[in-house]
Design a protein around this motif. Structure first.
Motif, PDB file in Angstrom:
ATOM      1  N   LYS A  43     -10.688  -3.732   0.457  1.00 30.36           N
ATOM      2  CA  LYS A  43      -9.636  -3.900   1.456  1.00 30.36           C
ATOM      3  C   LYS A  43     -10.243  -3.964   2.864  1.00 30.36           C
ATOM      4  CE  LYS A  43      -5.901  -4.126   0.544  1.00 30.36           C
ATOM      5  NZ  LYS A  43      -5.161  -5.364   0.218  1.00 30.36           N
ATOM      6  N   TYR A  44     -11.238  -3.120   3.139  1.00 28.52           N
ATOM      7  CA  TYR A  44     -11.917  -3.128   4.432  1.00 28.52           C
ATOM      8  C   TYR A  44     -12.634  -4.466   4.644  1.00 28.52           C
ATOM      9  CZ  TYR A  44     -15.358  -2.007   8.015  1.00 28.52           C
ATOM     10  OH  TYR A  44     -16.146  -2.025   9.134  1.00 28.52           O
ATOM     11  N   LYS A  45     -13.329  -4.926   3.622  1.00 26.78           N
ATOM     12  CA  LYS A  45     -14.045  -6.194   3.706  1.00 26.78           C
ATOM     13  C   LYS A  45     -13.081  -7.350   3.973  1.00 26.78           C
ATOM     14  CE  LYS A  45     -17.050  -9.160   0.945  1.00 26.78           C
ATOM     15  NZ  LYS A  45     -17.700  -9.332  -0.353  1.00 26.78           N
ATOM     16  N   GLU A  46     -11.951  -7.345   3.276  1.00 26.84           N
ATOM     17  CA  GLU A  46     -10.932  -8.386   3.473  1.00 26.84           C
ATOM     18  C   GLU A  46     -10.417  -8.357   4.913  1.00 26.84           C
ATOM     19  OE1 GLU A  46      -6.394  -8.756   2.051  1.00 26.84           O
ATOM     20  OE2 GLU A  46      -7.849  -8.652   0.404  1.00 26.84           O
ATOM     21  N   LYS A  47     -10.187  -7.158   5.429  1.00 28.92           N
ATOM     22  CA  LYS A  47      -9.703  -7.012   6.801  1.00 28.92           C
ATOM     23  C   LYS A  47     -10.729  -7.551   7.791  1.00 28.92           C
ATOM     24  CE  LYS A  47      -8.197  -3.549  10.125  1.00 28.92           C
ATOM     25  NZ  LYS A  47      -8.030  -2.117  10.389  1.00 28.92           N
ATOM     26  N   MET A  48     -11.993  -7.253   7.566  1.00 27.87           N
ATOM     27  CA  MET A  48     -13.045  -7.729   8.460  1.00 27.87           C
ATOM     28  C   MET A  48     -13.153  -9.254   8.412  1.00 27.87           C
ATOM     29  SD  MET A  48     -14.476  -5.360  10.218  1.00 27.87           S
ATOM     30  CE  MET A  48     -12.878  -4.606  10.392  1.00 27.87           C
ATOM     31  N   GLU A  56       0.806  -1.229   0.000  1.00 25.74           N
ATOM     32  CA  GLU A  56       0.000   0.000   0.000  1.00 25.74           C
ATOM     33  C   GLU A  56       0.837   1.277   0.000  1.00 25.74           C
ATOM     34  OE1 GLU A  56      -3.262  -0.474  -0.633  1.00 25.74           O
ATOM     35  OE2 GLU A  56      -2.701  -2.578  -0.557  1.00 25.74           O
ATOM     36  N   ARG A  98     -12.898   4.094  -4.403  1.00 25.95           N
ATOM     37  CA  ARG A  98     -13.791   3.740  -3.292  1.00 25.95           C
ATOM     38  C   ARG A  98     -14.031   2.238  -3.240  1.00 25.95           C
ATOM     39  NH1 ARG A  98     -18.481   8.385  -3.030  1.00 25.95           N
ATOM     40  NH2 ARG A  98     -17.122  10.023  -2.258  1.00 25.95           N
ATOM     41  N   ASP A 114     -11.036   0.604  -1.645  1.00 22.89           N
ATOM     42  CA  ASP A 114     -11.054   0.825  -0.194  1.00 22.89           C
ATOM     43  C   ASP A 114     -12.047  -0.123   0.475  1.00 22.89           C
ATOM     44  OD1 ASP A 114      -9.171   2.821  -0.454  1.00 22.89           O
ATOM     45  OD2 ASP A 114     -10.630   4.457  -0.299  1.00 22.89           O
ATOM     46  N   PHE A 115     -13.231  -0.262  -0.119  1.00 22.65           N
ATOM     47  CA  PHE A 115     -14.239  -1.152   0.441  1.00 22.65           C
ATOM     48  C   PHE A 115     -13.760  -2.600   0.430  1.00 22.65           C
ATOM     49  CE2 PHE A 115     -17.639  -4.214  -0.396  1.00 22.65           C
ATOM     50  CZ  PHE A 115     -18.316  -4.145   0.815  1.00 22.65           C
TER      51      PHE A 115
END
Length: 78
Positions: A60-65, A28, A54, A57-58
């Protein structure tokens, strides 16, 4: 502005994919990917750049969750 034709869409998607791959390979860190970012922004309509940014970003956030689970910022009081 007219809609991009087939060749322009393919060029945009290829530029997006190249940028995303560079970001993945550099943890990143966007500095080594600046040329690819400029190519991406020049190859795609501004609304597409905004949408794809966007979307990434979503994702990457979903993968993290999915990997780490959800941690509430509020502790339940008992």
């Amino acid at each position: 502005m007219t809609a991009p034709n087939s060749a322009q869409r393919r060029a945009c998607w290829a530029a997006r994919d190249d940028l995303w791959k560079c970001l993945e390979e550099n943890n990143e860190n966007s500095a080594p990917c600046e040329t690819l970012r400029r190519t991406f922004e020049a190859s795609c309509p501004a609304q597409w750049v905004k949408y794809f940014s966007r979307r990434r970003d979503f994702l990457k956030y979903k993968e993290k969750m999915q990997d780490n689970g959800f941690e509430s910022s509020q502790q339940s009081s008992k």
